[in-house]
Design a protein around this motif. Structure first.
Motif, PDB file in Angstrom:
ATOM      1  N   GLY A 127      35.504  50.434  34.920  1.00  0.00           N
ATOM      2  CA  GLY A 127      34.758  50.035  36.100  1.00  0.00           C
ATOM      3  C   GLY A 127      35.479  48.925  36.832  1.00  0.00           C
ATOM      4  N   ALA A 128      35.394  48.928  38.160  1.00  0.00           N
ATOM      5  CA  ALA A 128      36.089  47.914  38.949  1.00  0.00           C
ATOM      6  C   ALA A 128      35.347  47.688  40.261  1.00  0.00           C
ATOM      7  N   ARG A 129      35.667  46.560  40.887  1.00  0.00           N
ATOM      8  CA  ARG A 129      35.128  46.219  42.210  1.00  0.00           C
ATOM      9  C   ARG A 129      36.256  45.870  43.154  1.00  0.00           C
ATOM     10  N   TYR A 130      36.073  46.246  44.405  1.00  0.00           N
ATOM     11  CA  TYR A 130      36.989  45.843  45.467  1.00  0.00           C
ATOM     12  C   TYR A 130      36.288  44.796  46.316  1.00  0.00           C
ATOM     13  N   GLU A 131      36.931  43.637  46.467  1.00  0.00           N
ATOM     14  CA  GLU A 131      36.361  42.563  47.270  1.00  0.00           C
ATOM     15  C   GLU A 131      36.937  42.619  48.677  1.00  0.00           C
ATOM     16  N   LEU A 132      36.080  42.846  49.656  1.00  0.00           N
ATOM     17  CA  LEU A 132      36.532  42.961  51.036  1.00  0.00           C
ATOM     18  C   LEU A 132      37.175  41.670  51.529  1.00  0.00           C
ATOM     19  N   THR A 133      36.702  40.525  51.046  1.00  0.00           N
ATOM     20  CA  THR A 133      37.211  39.251  51.529  1.00  0.00           C
ATOM     21  C   THR A 133      38.610  38.940  51.042  1.00  0.00           C
ATOM     22  N   SER A 134      38.979  39.422  49.852  1.00  0.00           N
ATOM     23  CA  SER A 134      40.296  39.102  49.273  1.00  0.00           C
ATOM     24  C   SER A 134      41.181  40.318  49.076  1.00  0.00           C
ATOM     25  N   GLN A 135      40.630  41.526  49.217  1.00  0.00           N
ATOM     26  CA  GLN A 135      41.319  42.793  48.969  1.00  0.00           C
ATOM     27  C   GLN A 135      41.717  42.979  47.511  1.00  0.00           C
ATOM     28  N   LEU A 136      41.110  42.196  46.635  1.00  0.00           N
ATOM     29  CA  LEU A 136      41.399  42.271  45.196  1.00  0.00           C
ATOM     30  C   LEU A 136      40.531  43.326  44.536  1.00  0.00           C
ATOM     31  N   VAL A 137      41.148  44.154  43.695  1.00  0.00           N
ATOM     32  CA  VAL A 137      40.413  45.021  42.774  1.00  0.00           C
ATOM     33  C   VAL A 137      40.416  44.339  41.416  1.00  0.00           C
ATOM     34  N   HIS A 138      39.238  44.145  40.842  1.00  0.00           N
ATOM     35  CA  HIS A 138      39.159  43.490  39.530  1.00  0.00           C
ATOM     36  C   HIS A 138      38.193  44.239  38.629  1.00  0.00           C
ATOM     37  N   PRO A 139      38.318  44.085  37.318  1.00  0.00           N
ATOM     38  CA  PRO A 139      37.516  44.886  36.395  1.00  0.00           C
ATOM     39  C   PRO A 139      36.055  44.441  36.333  1.00  0.00           C
ATOM     40  N   ILE A 140      35.203  45.387  36.029  1.00  0.00           N
ATOM     41  CA  ILE A 140      33.803  45.129  35.701  1.00  0.00           C
ATOM     42  C   ILE A 140      33.624  45.409  34.219  1.00  0.00           C
TER      43      ILE A 140
END
Length: 255
Positions: free
Chosen positions: A241-254
């Motif tokens: 699972g992962a999330r994309y943060e619109l503010t930083s363009q970072l994909v990080h794990p959930i």
């Protein structure tokens, strides 16, 4: 996405033997040798990400969950630091794609126009099998699409990708709080997200927490599918699972 007590399943068709034979034939034609297992982690140091980034051609397809995850990591690093390569778009690649496809990851993401997997992971033609539904809602068509990528194309990695400021999640939270029905088939989307709503938070924090909760829920449902679970146990598949943060363009794990 159905509640966990009634997990969706892929139909086995009229004959288990026929289905098995068909899958074997398709896998042989499309993927070649079986994938090998490997340990993996989501994040990479900058040096490791940079060294993992290049791929000379389509034949260097990542063949393990670890290798596929490293490739996505490196691509997202390029994207968020504005060093995109836009790989595998040449005329030669386009001609090669006519004869078959060998994607190395399934990305199940939202329909949001700001979160295109090929862009946020800096991948090109034939690299990703993308499946998109509002709020990553998992129904039979979506599940069948993910299963096709894993079982028929031999893909070693599935990423369930949620994102910051998800409109589908926001609509589901609003509908539950107000009791106001949503128009047309949008209510179906809200109903499928409703079990993931995080009531330990209020206001915008509830929406944000529910984005992550929905990713965890869909990931768990996929991992519980018998055919996929068998590959996970064998080390041939990882579902993350992962999330994309619109503010930083970072994909990080959930987690």
């Amino acid at each position: 996405m159905t509640p966990s007590s009634s997990q969706p399943h892929i139909s086995q068709g009229p004959s288990a033997a026929t289905s098995s034979s068909r899958r074997t034939l398709l896998r042989t034609a499309l993927t070649g040798a079986a994938l090998t297992a490997g340990s993996w982690a989501w994040d990479l140091p900058a040096a490791s990400a940079a060294s993992a980034a290049p791929r000379a051609d389509e034949k260097q397809r990542p063949a393990t969950p670890a290798a596929a995850l490293r490739e996505l990591n490196a691509g997202n690093r390029r994207w968020r630091t504005h060093h995109e390569r836009h790989p595998h778009e040449s005329l030669a690649v386009r001609r090669e794609m006519v004869t078959g496809q060998h994607p190395f990851a399934v990305v199940l993401g939202c329909i949001d126009s700001r979160v295109a997997p090929e862009l946020v992971f800096d991948q090109g033609l034939g690299d990703l099998l993308t499946v998109r539904s509002a709020g990553e809602v998992l129904d039979e068509a979506v599940l069948g699409s993910v299963a096709y990528g894993v079982l028929e194309l031999g893909i070693p990695l599935v990423v369930v990708l949620g994102h910051q400021s998800c409109g589908a999640v926001s609509a589901a939270v609003h509908a539950e709080q107000t009791g106001e029905p949503l128009p047309a088939h949008i209510q179906y989307i809200a109903d499928q997200i409703k079990p993931a709503i995080d009531h330990s938070h209020e206001g915008p924090a509830r929406i944000d927490a529910t984005v992550s909760a929905q990713v965890r829920r869909v990931r768990s449902q996929l991992a519980a599918e018998p055919d996929l679970a068998t590959r996970i146990r064998a080390g041939r598949l990882a579902i993350v699972g992962a999330r994309y943060e619109l503010t930083s363009q970072l994909v990080h794990p959930i987690d």
